[in-house]
Design a protein around this motif. Structure first.
Motif, PDB file in Angstrom:
ATOM      1  N   LYS A   7       0.852  -1.191   0.000  1.00 57.63           N
ATOM      2  CA  LYS A   7       0.000   0.000   0.000  1.00 57.63           C
ATOM      3  C   LYS A   7       0.886   1.238   0.000  1.00 57.63           C
ATOM      4  CE  LYS A   7      -3.983  -2.057   2.351  1.00 57.63           C
ATOM      5  NZ  LYS A   7      -4.908  -1.965   3.519  1.00 57.63           N
ATOM      6  N   GLN A   8       0.808   2.014  -1.077  1.00 60.46           N
ATOM      7  CA  GLN A   8       1.677   3.165  -1.220  1.00 60.46           C
ATOM      8  C   GLN A   8       0.954   4.282  -1.954  1.00 60.46           C
ATOM      9  OE1 GLN A   8       5.847   2.511  -2.266  1.00 60.46           O
ATOM     10  NE2 GLN A   8       5.445   0.313  -2.335  1.00 60.46           N
ATOM     11  N   GLN A   9       1.476   5.483  -1.774  1.00 63.70           N
ATOM     12  CA  GLN A   9       0.939   6.651  -2.458  1.00 63.70           C
ATOM     13  C   GLN A   9       1.035   6.458  -3.971  1.00 63.70           C
ATOM     14  OE1 GLN A   9       3.191  10.247  -1.759  1.00 63.70           O
ATOM     15  NE2 GLN A   9       1.361  11.517  -1.832  1.00 63.70           N
ATOM     16  N   GLN A  10      -0.017   6.866  -4.669  1.00 64.93           N
ATOM     17  CA  GLN A  10      -0.007   6.741  -6.115  1.00 64.93           C
ATOM     18  C   GLN A  10       0.940   7.764  -6.744  1.00 64.93           C
ATOM     19  OE1 GLN A  10      -3.490   5.525  -8.335  1.00 64.93           O
ATOM     20  NE2 GLN A  10      -4.761   5.867  -6.536  1.00 64.93           N
ATOM     21  N   THR A  11       1.390   7.429  -7.958  1.00 68.12           N
ATOM     22  CA  THR A  11       2.360   8.239  -8.679  1.00 68.12           C
ATOM     23  C   THR A  11       1.813   8.563 -10.060  1.00 68.12           C
ATOM     24  OG1 THR A  11       4.179   7.143  -7.516  1.00 68.12           O
ATOM     25  CG2 THR A  11       4.729   8.303  -9.533  1.00 68.12           C
ATOM     26  N   LEU A  12       2.080   9.776 -10.522  1.00 63.56           N
ATOM     27  CA  LEU A  12       1.623  10.204 -11.836  1.00 63.56           C
ATOM     28  C   LEU A  12       2.812  10.249 -12.787  1.00 63.56           C
ATOM     29  CD1 LEU A  12      -1.077  11.213 -13.138  1.00 63.56           C
ATOM     30  CD2 LEU A  12      -0.162  13.541 -12.850  1.00 63.56           C
ATOM     31  N   ARG A  46       7.087  19.524 -10.295  1.00 59.91           N
ATOM     32  CA  ARG A  46       6.482  19.622  -8.970  1.00 59.91           C
ATOM     33  C   ARG A  46       6.979  18.519  -8.048  1.00 59.91           C
ATOM     34  NH1 ARG A  46       0.046  20.953  -9.358  1.00 59.91           N
ATOM     35  NH2 ARG A  46       0.109  22.610 -10.942  1.00 59.91           N
ATOM     36  N   ALA A  47       6.960  18.818  -6.757  1.00 58.38           N
ATOM     37  CA  ALA A  47       7.291  17.799  -5.758  1.00 58.38           C
ATOM     38  C   ALA A  47       6.130  16.838  -5.574  1.00 58.38           C
ATOM     39  CB  ALA A  47       7.655  18.452  -4.425  1.00 58.38           C
ATOM     40  N   THR A  48       4.888  17.345  -5.640  1.00 56.30           N
ATOM     41  CA  THR A  48       3.673  16.525  -5.564  1.00 56.30           C
ATOM     42  C   THR A  48       2.613  17.160  -6.452  1.00 56.30           C
ATOM     43  OG1 THR A  48       2.767  17.749  -3.674  1.00 56.30           O
ATOM     44  CG2 THR A  48       4.130  15.809  -3.173  1.00 56.30           C
ATOM     45  N   VAL A  49       1.581  16.367  -6.736  1.00 55.49           N
ATOM     46  CA  VAL A  49       0.415  16.843  -7.477  1.00 55.49           C
ATOM     47  C   VAL A  49      -0.812  16.500  -6.646  1.00 55.49           C
ATOM     48  CG1 VAL A  49      -1.014  16.538  -9.542  1.00 55.49           C
ATOM     49  CG2 VAL A  49       1.471  16.584  -9.742  1.00 55.49           C
ATOM     50  N   ASP A  50      -1.706  17.469  -6.466  1.00 54.71           N
ATOM     51  CA  ASP A  50      -2.953  17.203  -5.756  1.00 54.71           C
ATOM     52  C   ASP A  50      -3.947  16.531  -6.691  1.00 54.71           C
ATOM     53  OD1 ASP A  50      -4.580  17.916  -3.173  1.00 54.71           O
ATOM     54  OD2 ASP A  50      -5.893  18.382  -4.867  1.00 54.71           O
ATOM     55  N   ALA A  51      -4.785  15.662  -6.137  1.00 51.75           N
ATOM     56  CA  ALA A  51      -5.758  14.939  -6.954  1.00 51.75           C
ATOM     57  C   ALA A  51      -6.668  15.879  -7.736  1.00 51.75           C
ATOM     58  CB  ALA A  51      -6.589  14.009  -6.072  1.00 51.75           C
ATOM     59  N   GLU A  52      -6.969  17.044  -7.191  1.00 53.01           N
ATOM     60  CA  GLU A  52      -7.829  17.989  -7.900  1.00 53.01           C
ATOM     61  C   GLU A  52      -7.173  18.510  -9.177  1.00 53.01           C
ATOM     62  OE1 GLU A  52     -11.007  18.562  -7.145  1.00 53.01           O
ATOM     63  OE2 GLU A  52     -10.701  17.036  -5.599  1.00 53.01           O
ATOM     64  N   ASP A  53      -5.846  18.504  -9.223  1.00 51.80           N
ATOM     65  CA  ASP A  53      -5.137  18.989 -10.404  1.00 51.80           C
ATOM     66  C   ASP A  53      -5.258  18.026 -11.580  1.00 51.80           C
ATOM     67  OD1 ASP A  53      -4.292  21.233  -9.029  1.00 51.80           O
ATOM     68  OD2 ASP A  53      -2.447  20.273  -8.340  1.00 51.80           O
ATOM     69  N   THR A  93     -12.382  13.947 -10.020  1.00 47.67           N
ATOM     70  CA  THR A  93     -11.535  14.143  -8.851  1.00 47.67           C
ATOM     71  C   THR A  93     -12.364  13.902  -7.592  1.00 47.67           C
ATOM     72  OG1 THR A  93     -12.062  16.482  -8.537  1.00 47.67           O
ATOM     73  CG2 THR A  93     -10.319  15.947 -10.124  1.00 47.67           C
ATOM     74  N   PRO A  94     -11.727  13.748  -6.427  1.00 50.84           N
ATOM     75  CA  PRO A  94     -12.506  13.596  -5.184  1.00 50.84           C
ATOM     76  C   PRO A  94     -13.465  14.749  -4.938  1.00 50.84           C
ATOM     77  CG  PRO A  94     -10.223  12.999  -4.805  1.00 50.84           C
ATOM     78  CD  PRO A  94     -10.280  13.566  -6.183  1.00 50.84           C
ATOM     79  N   GLY A  95     -13.131  15.947  -5.449  1.00 54.75           N
ATOM     80  CA  GLY A  95     -14.007  17.105  -5.280  1.00 54.75           C
ATOM     81  C   GLY A  95     -15.085  17.235  -6.328  1.00 54.75           C
ATOM     82  N   GLY A  96     -15.127  16.270  -7.281  1.00 57.48           N
ATOM     83  CA  GLY A  96     -16.192  16.269  -8.276  1.00 57.48           C
ATOM     84  C   GLY A  96     -15.842  16.935  -9.596  1.00 57.48           C
ATOM     85  N   ARG A  97     -14.603  17.377  -9.785  1.00 58.16           N
ATOM     86  CA  ARG A  97     -14.214  17.969 -11.066  1.00 58.16           C
ATOM     87  C   ARG A  97     -14.001  16.868 -12.103  1.00 58.16           C
ATOM     88  NH1 ARG A  97      -9.099  21.487 -10.528  1.00 58.16           N
ATOM     89  NH2 ARG A  97      -9.799  22.225 -12.594  1.00 58.16           N
ATOM     90  N   PRO A 120       4.540  12.087  -7.092  1.00 57.84           N
ATOM     91  CA  PRO A 120       3.551  11.562  -6.124  1.00 57.84           C
ATOM     92  C   PRO A 120       2.257  12.380  -6.168  1.00 57.84           C
ATOM     93  CG  PRO A 120       5.714  11.808  -5.113  1.00 57.84           C
ATOM     94  CD  PRO A 120       5.791  12.497  -6.443  1.00 57.84           C
ATOM     95  N   VAL A 121       1.132  11.684  -5.964  1.00 59.16           N
ATOM     96  CA  VAL A 121      -0.184  12.325  -5.997  1.00 59.16           C
ATOM     97  C   VAL A 121      -0.791  12.272  -4.599  1.00 59.16           C
ATOM     98  CG1 VAL A 121      -2.480  12.346  -7.042  1.00 59.16           C
ATOM     99  CG2 VAL A 121      -0.501  11.615  -8.393  1.00 59.16           C
ATOM    100  N   THR A 122      -1.210  13.422  -4.096  1.00 60.18           N
ATOM    101  CA  THR A 122      -1.893  13.483  -2.810  1.00 60.18           C
ATOM    102  C   THR A 122      -3.403  13.549  -3.035  1.00 60.18           C
ATOM    103  OG1 THR A 122      -1.782  15.912  -2.761  1.00 60.18           O
ATOM    104  CG2 THR A 122       0.035  14.694  -1.754  1.00 60.18           C
ATOM    105  N   GLY A 123      -4.166  13.072  -2.061  1.00 60.66           N
ATOM    106  CA  GLY A 123      -5.620  13.175  -2.141  1.00 60.66           C
ATOM    107  C   GLY A 123      -6.314  12.008  -2.786  1.00 60.66           C
ATOM    108  N   LEU A 124      -5.572  10.978  -3.186  1.00 64.85           N
ATOM    109  CA  LEU A 124      -6.154   9.756  -3.737  1.00 64.85           C
ATOM    110  C   LEU A 124      -5.899   8.592  -2.779  1.00 64.85           C
ATOM    111  CD1 LEU A 124      -5.170   9.773  -7.529  1.00 64.85           C
ATOM    112  CD2 LEU A 124      -7.402  10.304  -6.538  1.00 64.85           C
TER     113      LEU A 124
END
Length: 299
Positions: free
Chosen positions: A169-174, A185-192, A218-222, A266-270
């Motif tokens: 189980k690990q953080q997803q990567t783009l 970028r150091a990270t990408v947010d899921a909304e991006d 996206t988690p926020g519905g976009r 790395p992607v945050t928020g997923l």
């Protein structure tokens, strides 16, 4: 198998269990290598022993009766325990030997190979084949019996498949082209993810699984623009490098496939990605259980 217990034939129970999964007499017969009429005969015989209807059938559909549903819930763990006891006794008498075919998606990383090495050290009489599974068909080789067990990306919601140990189980990567705005970028947010197309996986991978690997929102519905669909991991990485879209990957796959024309962010928020070992319930053996134990012990 013609084992009887109190006048009850195990074959009748096996037939009922398969029919409960398929809800189709023809497909049940194909899985059991018997005719459709033989399936009907076995079910009727079981119903006579029980004294009530377990399966409701019309010209258009097959479903379990309320009693059949209750019977299934009680029967499945008892049947699995019985079969496991027999297999364990056979393995103890003969030792675990033969061939175990193990499938993997993307990368057979050090955790998988350590599990294989552990399995070999415990069961030197058993050989292994390690087979790559197409990205677009994660469960087909297990369903078709082309491999005995497979390490696949979650989720797994397949009738007839057993999900064993879950690990990595690990953080997803783009994965993006080095020319992509996200590359630095150091990270990408899921909304991006809504800012550009996301490479997806083609059928026959089931829709729920394809959506998990390339969500439509996206988690926020976009809305996330759909990118090209791919059959293989290499197709996806090549299209990402060409700037045709971004591709979500699990961390081990991203680490293994590092290349100069791609950046992995790395992607945050997923939800974290995870791997799981699966095998077919009807083809479970002492070998698959022993490999499952090895995976659990080293991951």
């Amino acid at each position: 198998m013609s084992l009887r217990t109190g006048g009850l034939e195990i074959r009748e129970l096996e037939c009922f269990l398969v029919l409960a999964e398929e809800l189709h007499f023809g497909r049940t017969g194909e899985r059991l290598y018997v005719s459709q009429s033989r399936v009907s005969q076995l079910v009727r015989s079981l119903e006579r022993r029980v004294g009530a209807r377990l399966v409701e059938r019309t010209s258009r559909r097959v479903r379990l009766s309320p009693l059949g549903t209750d019977f299934l819930a009680a029967l499945r763990p008892a049947y699995d325990a019985l079969r496991g006891t027999v297999d364990t006794a056979v393995a103890a008498a003969r030792g675990i030997e033969g061939l175990l075919r193990i499938g993997f998606q993307g990368t057979a990383d050090d955790r998988i190979m350590k599990a294989v090495d552990t399995f070999h050290s415990r069961h030197p009489g058993c050989a292994t084949d390690i087979v790559e599974i197409p990205l677009q068909d994660p469960f087909g080789p297990v369903h078709r019996g082309e491999v005995d067990a497979a390490v696949v990306l979650l989720p797994v919601e397949e009738p007839g498949l057993v999900l064993g140990p879950v690990f990595s189980k690990q953080q997803q990567t783009l994965a993006v082209s080095v020319r992509h705005p996200f590359a630095s970028r150091a990270t990408v947010d899921a909304e991006d993810l809504a800012d550009g197309p996301l490479i997806s996986v083609r059928a026959p991978a089931p829709e729920y699984w394809r959506y998990a690997q390339a969500p439509a929102d996206t988690p926020g519905g976009r809305r996330i623009p759909p990118g090209p669909g791919v059959r293989t991991l290499q197709e996806g990485l090549t299209l990402a490098a060409a700037g045709r879209g971004a591709m979500l990957l699990c961390r081990p796959t991203a680490d293994y496939h590092s290349r100069r024309d791609l950046a992995f962010v790395p992607v945050t928020g997923l939800p974290d990605s995870a791997l799981g070992l699966v095998w077919h319930r009807d083809r479970e053996t002492a070998r698959t259980r022993a490999f499952s134990t090895a995976v659990t012990d080293v991951t």
